[in-house]
Scaffold this active site. Sequence first.
Site, PDB file in Angstrom:
ATOM      1  N   ASN A   1      16.344  12.164 -14.568  1.00  0.00           N
ATOM      2  CA  ASN A   1      15.176  12.539 -13.476  1.00  0.00           C
ATOM      3  C   ASN A   1      15.750  12.453 -12.123  1.00  0.00           C
ATOM      4  O   ASN A   1      16.263  11.423 -11.749  1.00  0.00           O
ATOM      5  CB  ASN A   1      14.315  11.586 -13.829  1.00  0.00           C
TER       6      ASN A   1
ATOM      7  N   HIS B   1      -0.328   5.292 -21.667  1.00  0.00           N
ATOM      8  CA  HIS B   1      -0.377   4.690 -20.155  1.00  0.00           C
ATOM      9  C   HIS B   1      -1.652   4.727 -19.675  1.00  0.00           C
ATOM     10  O   HIS B   1      -2.176   5.840 -19.612  1.00  0.00           O
ATOM     11  CB  HIS B   1       0.640   5.822 -19.294  1.00  0.00           C
TER      12      HIS B   1
ATOM     13  N   TYR C   1       3.659   2.649  -7.349  1.00  0.00           N
ATOM     14  CA  TYR C   1       4.157   3.500  -8.340  1.00  0.00           C
ATOM     15  C   TYR C   1       3.780   3.238  -9.628  1.00  0.00           C
ATOM     16  O   TYR C   1       3.369   1.875  -9.921  1.00  0.00           O
ATOM     17  CB  TYR C   1       5.651   3.275  -8.175  1.00  0.00           C
TER      18      TYR C   1
ATOM     19  N   ASP D   1       4.356  -2.623 -16.457  1.00  0.00           N
ATOM     20  CA  ASP D   1       5.626  -2.394 -16.139  1.00  0.00           C
ATOM     21  C   ASP D   1       5.742  -2.684 -14.670  1.00  0.00           C
ATOM     22  O   ASP D   1       4.954  -2.366 -13.678  1.00  0.00           O
ATOM     23  CB  ASP D   1       6.018  -0.989 -15.984  1.00  0.00           C
TER      24      ASP D   1
ATOM     25  N   HIS E   1       8.762  -2.425 -12.677  1.00  0.00           N
ATOM     26  CA  HIS E   1       9.597  -1.251 -11.979  1.00  0.00           C
ATOM     27  C   HIS E   1      10.815  -2.255 -10.964  1.00  0.00           C
ATOM     28  O   HIS E   1      10.963  -1.739  -9.834  1.00  0.00           O
ATOM     29  CB  HIS E   1       8.783  -0.370 -11.166  1.00  0.00           C
TER      30      HIS E   1
ATOM     31  N   GLU F   1       7.807  -5.534 -18.368  1.00  0.00           N
ATOM     32  CA  GLU F   1       9.013  -4.396 -18.509  1.00  0.00           C
ATOM     33  C   GLU F   1       9.685  -4.705 -17.038  1.00  0.00           C
ATOM     34  O   GLU F   1       8.838  -4.574 -15.870  1.00  0.00           O
ATOM     35  CB  GLU F   1       8.688  -3.412 -18.852  1.00  0.00           C
TER      36      GLU F   1
ATOM     37  N   GLU G   1      15.552   0.621 -19.613  1.00  0.00           N
ATOM     38  CA  GLU G   1      15.563   2.135 -19.262  1.00  0.00           C
ATOM     39  C   GLU G   1      16.608   2.613 -18.140  1.00  0.00           C
ATOM     40  O   GLU G   1      16.763   3.832 -18.532  1.00  0.00           O
ATOM     41  CB  GLU G   1      14.003   2.595 -18.872  1.00  0.00           C
TER      42      GLU G   1
ATOM     43  N   ARG H   1      15.047  -1.171 -23.969  1.00  0.00           N
ATOM     44  CA  ARG H   1      14.258  -0.205 -23.767  1.00  0.00           C
ATOM     45  C   ARG H   1      15.318   1.021 -23.439  1.00  0.00           C
ATOM     46  O   ARG H   1      14.693   2.065 -23.076  1.00  0.00           O
ATOM     47  CB  ARG H   1      13.423  -0.309 -22.492  1.00  0.00           C
TER      48      ARG H   1
ATOM     49  N   HIS I   1      12.155   3.856 -24.123  1.00  0.00           N
ATOM     50  CA  HIS I   1      11.720   4.566 -22.938  1.00  0.00           C
ATOM     51  C   HIS I   1      11.321   5.857 -23.507  1.00  0.00           C
ATOM     52  O   HIS I   1      11.779   6.525 -24.375  1.00  0.00           O
ATOM     53  CB  HIS I   1      12.770   4.646 -21.960  1.00  0.00           C
TER      54      HIS I   1
ATOM     55  N   ASP J   1       9.788  12.473 -18.201  1.00  0.00           N
ATOM     56  CA  ASP J   1      10.951  13.105 -18.170  1.00  0.00           C
ATOM     57  C   ASP J   1      11.893  12.962 -19.101  1.00  0.00           C
ATOM     58  O   ASP J   1      13.189  13.673 -18.741  1.00  0.00           O
ATOM     59  CB  ASP J   1      11.523  12.322 -16.573  1.00  0.00           C
TER      60      ASP J   1
ATOM     61  N   GLU K   1       7.306   4.232 -26.414  1.00  0.00           N
ATOM     62  CA  GLU K   1       6.429   4.679 -25.284  1.00  0.00           C
ATOM     63  C   GLU K   1       6.196   6.046 -25.546  1.00  0.00           C
ATOM     64  O   GLU K   1       7.164   7.016 -26.109  1.00  0.00           O
ATOM     65  CB  GLU K   1       7.397   4.465 -23.979  1.00  0.00           C
TER      66      GLU K   1
ATOM     67  N   TRP L   1      13.930  -0.822  -6.708  1.00  0.00           N
ATOM     68  CA  TRP L   1      13.099   0.352  -7.228  1.00  0.00           C
ATOM     69  C   TRP L   1      11.909  -0.389  -7.809  1.00  0.00           C
ATOM     70  O   TRP L   1      11.745  -1.158  -8.627  1.00  0.00           O
ATOM     71  CB  TRP L   1      13.944   1.084  -8.363  1.00  0.00           C
TER      72      TRP L   1
HETATM   73  C1  CS2 Z   1       8.666   4.192 -15.999  1.00  0.00           C
HETATM   74  C2  CS2 Z   1       9.436   5.700 -16.085  1.00  0.00           C
HETATM   75  O1  CS2 Z   1       8.025   4.971 -18.291  1.00  0.00           O
HETATM   76  C3  CS2 Z   1       8.517   4.118 -17.494  1.00  0.00           C
HETATM   77  O2  CS2 Z   1       8.617   3.010 -18.040  1.00  0.00           O
HETATM   78  O3  CS2 Z   1       9.569   3.275 -15.753  1.00  0.00           O
HETATM   79  O4  CS2 Z   1       8.159   6.400 -15.772  1.00  0.00           O
HETATM   80  C4  CS2 Z   1      10.383   5.919 -15.084  1.00  0.00           C
HETATM   81  O5  CS2 Z   1       9.928   5.468 -13.751  1.00  0.00           O
HETATM   82  C5  CS2 Z   1      11.047   7.243 -15.002  1.00  0.00           C
HETATM   83  O6  CS2 Z   1      11.084   7.621 -16.429  1.00  0.00           O
HETATM   84  C6  CS2 Z   1      12.149   7.385 -14.241  1.00  0.00           C
HETATM   85  O7  CS2 Z   1      12.436   8.669 -14.456  1.00  0.00           O
HETATM   86 MG    MG Z   2       9.562   1.705 -16.981  1.00  0.00          MG
END
Ligand code: CS2
Ligand code: MG
Length: 405
Positions: A39, A124, A161, A213, A215, A239, A265, A286, A315, A319, A342, A405
């Site tokens: 991504n 989600h 996010y 999550d 992040h 996460e 991830e 993950r 993960h 994407d 997921e 991030w």
């Molecule tokens: C996220 C993702 O799914 C998740 O747990 O952290 O949306 C992640 O941000 C994206 O896959 C990044 O490309």
């Molecule tokens: Mg994630």
Amino acid sequence: MSARITDARVVVSSPGRNYVTLVVETSDGVVGVGDATLNGRELAVASYLRDHVCPLLLGRDPARIEDTWQYLYKGAYWRRGPVTMTAVAAVDVALWDVKGKVAGLPVYQLLGGASRDGVLVYGHADGRDVPELLDRVEAHLEQGYRAVRIQAAVPGVVGTYGVSKHDGRIYEPASGARPEETTWETTSYLDFAPRVFEAVRDRFGFGVHLLHDVHHRLTPIEAARLGKSLEPYRPFWIEDATPAEDQTAFRTIRAHTTTPLAVGEVLNSVWDVQTLLTERLVDYVRTSVSHTGGISHLRKLYALAELYGVRSGAHGAGDLSPVAHAAALHLDLAIPNFGIQEHMGHRDPAGEVFTSSYSFADGYMHPGEAPGLGVGFDERAAARFPYEPRYLPVARRLDGTLHDW
Ligand code: CS2
Ligand code: MG
């Protein structure tokens, strides 16, 4: 005489979001597909494959999956990293697809067969506020989900996010040819997160698994505080509480909380998670098929995790293409230490380009019984959806500092 690889080509398309797909053909007329999507850095992997890998595949025996993996990994001299490991993964997955089709078996049967009847997945649920989140959790429960990731916009944090702006189903990707600028404020978040969990537990009780999550936004001691504050609500996991590449940060978090931890991830190899696994610093790993060297390498990583009581939690964001999702489900079904998968789903018109044999019922998925991965890829349809540059957002603290991030 054994078959040979006669063609290997890369297709970059954007049916709803960008996907990079590797197509491999053999002298027996068998076609295999692999996902090479990274991504926001899609074209780097496309070039790695087109310019440096596809020419090397021509003439090779498609049945020799492990040898091809070693050839591409060791042979490059430059090891690991997301671009390399995604490119190698695409080849590996395409060759497993070919092998399954040649054998007339779904890939999970080649991996030792099913260790369970279905693959527990989490969906989600997100909200611009807590009431909206509660509605979306309810919608997931009505669809049959037994596990739901909960994210809500943090008061005072612009563009949190993980929260949908539009259709409420898939919150990514960020639009535009430059990353969107969002904000981050740890103090508000740490106060808000337990209130979100409390509201969801009050409404739905403890009969559903709740995941969350972070992040990568916290320091180790902040993550420890978050974990402690969520303990009464018994999350399935938190996460990416801290930036993932600092494996020893998890010692601090671990020392303070019994909330289960998940990470991985953004990590790409067994060596990236070695300390996390061997010191039992996390509960779920993950890493994904398409960013971790494919089925062949992820299988080894899971085998190491098994020795240390760590389960999988792959993960599966939107994407990762349907090819990656199918590959994940085959591995999930076969390994002994599966935890959860997921499942974010794919935005239309992805269904015009990819077809799949996997299915969802009562909170579980199954990869299906079609030979190989069970995924169809329509190259002509893909050509109708050209690549669009898109980037994930960045986050800045209130004083403008670029945040993790
Ligand atoms: C996220 C993702 O799914 C998740 O747990 O952290 O949306 C992640 O941000 C994206 O896959 C990044 O490309
Ligand atoms: Mg994630």
